[in-house]
Design a protein around this motif. Structure first.
Motif, PDB file in Angstrom:
ATOM      1  N   LEU A 129     -26.522   9.103  -5.021  1.00 36.26           N
ATOM      2  CA  LEU A 129     -26.738   8.936  -3.585  1.00 36.26           C
ATOM      3  C   LEU A 129     -26.074   7.638  -3.155  1.00 36.26           C
ATOM      4  N   ASP A 130     -25.319   7.708  -2.090  1.00 34.41           N
ATOM      5  CA  ASP A 130     -24.640   6.518  -1.580  1.00 34.41           C
ATOM      6  C   ASP A 130     -24.580   6.601  -0.061  1.00 34.41           C
ATOM      7  N   TYR A 131     -24.305   5.474   0.573  1.00 38.48           N
ATOM      8  CA  TYR A 131     -24.109   5.460   2.012  1.00 38.48           C
ATOM      9  C   TYR A 131     -22.725   6.034   2.327  1.00 38.48           C
ATOM     10  N   ALA A 132     -22.616   6.739   3.443  1.00 39.46           N
ATOM     11  CA  ALA A 132     -21.332   7.285   3.866  1.00 39.46           C
ATOM     12  C   ALA A 132     -20.958   6.688   5.219  1.00 39.46           C
ATOM     13  N   SER A 133     -19.770   6.101   5.285  1.00 41.42           N
ATOM     14  CA  SER A 133     -19.282   5.578   6.562  1.00 41.42           C
ATOM     15  C   SER A 133     -18.275   6.531   7.188  1.00 41.42           C
ATOM     16  N   THR A 134     -17.766   7.479   6.388  1.00 46.73           N
ATOM     17  CA  THR A 134     -16.857   8.514   6.884  1.00 46.73           C
ATOM     18  C   THR A 134     -17.147   9.818   6.161  1.00 46.73           C
ATOM     19  N   LYS A 135     -16.694  10.908   6.737  1.00 49.55           N
ATOM     20  CA  LYS A 135     -16.796  12.229   6.102  1.00 49.55           C
ATOM     21  C   LYS A 135     -15.446  12.536   5.472  1.00 49.55           C
ATOM     22  N   ASP A 136     -15.438  12.745   4.154  1.00 53.31           N
ATOM     23  CA  ASP A 136     -14.189  13.111   3.496  1.00 53.31           C
ATOM     24  C   ASP A 136     -13.833  14.555   3.834  1.00 53.31           C
ATOM     25  N   LYS A 137     -12.573  14.873   3.700  1.00 61.87           N
ATOM     26  CA  LYS A 137     -12.051  16.176   4.120  1.00 61.87           C
ATOM     27  C   LYS A 137     -12.799  17.359   3.507  1.00 61.87           C
ATOM     28  N   LEU A 138     -13.136  17.303   2.237  1.00 63.91           N
ATOM     29  CA  LEU A 138     -13.757  18.438   1.552  1.00 63.91           C
ATOM     30  C   LEU A 138     -15.270  18.330   1.426  1.00 63.91           C
ATOM     31  N   ASP A 139     -15.872  17.344   2.055  1.00 58.04           N
ATOM     32  CA  ASP A 139     -17.334  17.209   2.014  1.00 58.04           C
ATOM     33  C   ASP A 139     -17.994  18.292   2.853  1.00 58.04           C
ATOM     34  N   GLU A 140     -19.100  18.802   2.367  1.00 59.30           N
ATOM     35  CA  GLU A 140     -19.947  19.708   3.148  1.00 59.30           C
ATOM     36  C   GLU A 140     -20.900  18.831   3.950  1.00 59.30           C
ATOM     37  N   GLU A 141     -21.026  19.077   5.234  1.00 65.74           N
ATOM     38  CA  GLU A 141     -21.893  18.274   6.093  1.00 65.74           C
ATOM     39  C   GLU A 141     -23.164  19.045   6.420  1.00 65.74           C
ATOM     40  N   VAL A 142     -24.302  18.431   6.133  1.00 63.08           N
ATOM     41  CA  VAL A 142     -25.601  19.007   6.470  1.00 63.08           C
ATOM     42  C   VAL A 142     -26.229  18.101   7.524  1.00 63.08           C
ATOM     43  N   VAL A 143     -26.535  18.675   8.678  1.00 66.70           N
ATOM     44  CA  VAL A 143     -27.180  17.933   9.758  1.00 66.70           C
ATOM     45  C   VAL A 143     -28.538  18.566   9.992  1.00 66.70           C
ATOM     46  N   GLN A 144     -29.576  17.760   9.862  1.00 67.53           N
ATOM     47  CA  GLN A 144     -30.922  18.271  10.054  1.00 67.53           C
ATOM     48  C   GLN A 144     -31.786  17.194  10.707  1.00 67.53           C
ATOM     49  N   ASP A 145     -32.432  17.532  11.789  1.00 62.64           N
ATOM     50  CA  ASP A 145     -33.356  16.631  12.487  1.00 62.64           C
ATOM     51  C   ASP A 145     -32.758  15.249  12.754  1.00 62.64           C
ATOM     52  N   GLY A 146     -31.492  15.224  13.100  1.00 64.80           N
ATOM     53  CA  GLY A 146     -30.864  13.970  13.482  1.00 64.80           C
ATOM     54  C   GLY A 146     -30.282  13.145  12.355  1.00 64.80           C
ATOM     55  N   VAL A 147     -30.329  13.621  11.115  1.00 66.44           N
ATOM     56  CA  VAL A 147     -29.708  12.887  10.010  1.00 66.44           C
ATOM     57  C   VAL A 147     -28.591  13.725   9.408  1.00 66.44           C
ATOM     58  N   LYS A 148     -27.609  13.030   8.832  1.00 67.23           N
ATOM     59  CA  LYS A 148     -26.478  13.699   8.194  1.00 67.23           C
ATOM     60  C   LYS A 148     -26.476  13.379   6.701  1.00 67.23           C
ATOM     61  N   VAL A 149     -26.261  14.437   5.910  1.00 69.67           N
ATOM     62  CA  VAL A 149     -26.064  14.295   4.477  1.00 69.67           C
ATOM     63  C   VAL A 149     -24.745  14.973   4.159  1.00 69.67           C
ATOM     64  N   PHE A 150     -23.874  14.261   3.474  1.00 65.47           N
ATOM     65  CA  PHE A 150     -22.584  14.798   3.079  1.00 65.47           C
ATOM     66  C   PHE A 150     -22.635  15.118   1.590  1.00 65.47           C
ATOM     67  N   ILE A 151     -22.165  16.314   1.236  1.00 69.30           N
ATOM     68  CA  ILE A 151     -22.179  16.742  -0.162  1.00 69.30           C
ATOM     69  C   ILE A 151     -20.752  16.709  -0.676  1.00 69.30           C
ATOM     70  N   ASP A 152     -20.544  15.916  -1.715  1.00 67.41           N
ATOM     71  CA  ASP A 152     -19.239  15.808  -2.343  1.00 67.41           C
ATOM     72  C   ASP A 152     -18.804  17.180  -2.869  1.00 67.41           C
ATOM     73  N   LYS A 153     -17.503  17.417  -2.860  1.00 67.42           N
ATOM     74  CA  LYS A 153     -16.951  18.702  -3.296  1.00 67.42           C
ATOM     75  C   LYS A 153     -17.463  19.108  -4.677  1.00 67.42           C
ATOM     76  N   LYS A 154     -17.529  18.173  -5.611  1.00 66.25           N
ATOM     77  CA  LYS A 154     -17.942  18.487  -6.984  1.00 66.25           C
ATOM     78  C   LYS A 154     -19.417  18.855  -7.092  1.00 66.25           C
ATOM     79  N   ALA A 155     -20.228  18.475  -6.116  1.00 66.20           N
ATOM     80  CA  ALA A 155     -21.668  18.741  -6.171  1.00 66.20           C
ATOM     81  C   ALA A 155     -22.084  19.969  -5.377  1.00 66.20           C
ATOM     82  N   GLN A 156     -21.178  20.558  -4.610  1.00 66.92           N
ATOM     83  CA  GLN A 156     -21.555  21.623  -3.684  1.00 66.92           C
ATOM     84  C   GLN A 156     -22.155  22.845  -4.372  1.00 66.92           C
ATOM     85  N   LEU A 157     -21.534  23.347  -5.418  1.00 66.59           N
ATOM     86  CA  LEU A 157     -22.065  24.547  -6.076  1.00 66.59           C
ATOM     87  C   LEU A 157     -23.395  24.297  -6.780  1.00 66.59           C
ATOM     88  N   SER A 158     -23.572  23.095  -7.298  1.00 66.28           N
ATOM     89  CA  SER A 158     -24.827  22.803  -8.002  1.00 66.28           C
ATOM     90  C   SER A 158     -25.995  22.587  -7.050  1.00 66.28           C
TER      91      SER A 158
END
Length: 130
Positions: free
Chosen positions: A65-94
């Motif tokens: 888990l780390d802070y994100a200041s930008t969304k990378d091109k292949l990151d999956e973006e999850v927005v829920q209740d006003g917060v954003k979580v970005f999932i790195d490409k390598k972690a998406q399937l898991s």
């Protein structure tokens, strides 16, 4: 570059739970949403948290888990209740079908990933195998 630790995370294998189709790759509990909001409130340069995966531990993989200041091109973006979580490409399937929770006890406070996709975890719950 030094690795920053935003928070600790535990992984739990969820037996007998089928993948539930949702719009998001990851769902957040209200406790996780509140904790993310509190982590980000004094950091205007940060737009959300980023979840990744790396080789580590006795069972092979662990989430980061780390802070994100930008969304990378292949990151999956999850927005829920006003917060954003970005999932790195390598972690998406898991992470498909996983619930991210935040649990506090007298001795610890941590994010917990309730994941139906993993085959096993180590004794301490920090690493997992697929």
């Amino acid at each position: 570059m030094a690795t920053r630790v935003v928070a600790t995370a535990t992984v739990r294998a969820v037996k007998g739970r089928k993948l539930i189709p949702t719009r998001a790759a990851l769902t957040l509990t209200p406790a996780a949403v509140n904790r993310i909001k509190s982590l980000l409130q004094d950091k205007p340069e940060v737009i959300g948290l980023k979840v990744g995966v790396r080789q580590r531990g006795c069972n092979g993989l662990s989430y980061t888990l780390d802070y994100a200041s930008t969304k990378d091109k292949l990151d999956e973006e999850v927005v829920q209740d006003g917060v954003k979580v970005f999932i790195d490409k390598k972690a998406q399937l898991s992470l498909l079908g996983t619930e991210m929770d935040f649990v506090e006890s007298k001795l610890s406070s941590e994010f917990v990933f309730n994941n139906p996709n993993i085959k096993g975890t180590c004794g301490c719950g920090e690493s997992f195998s697929m």
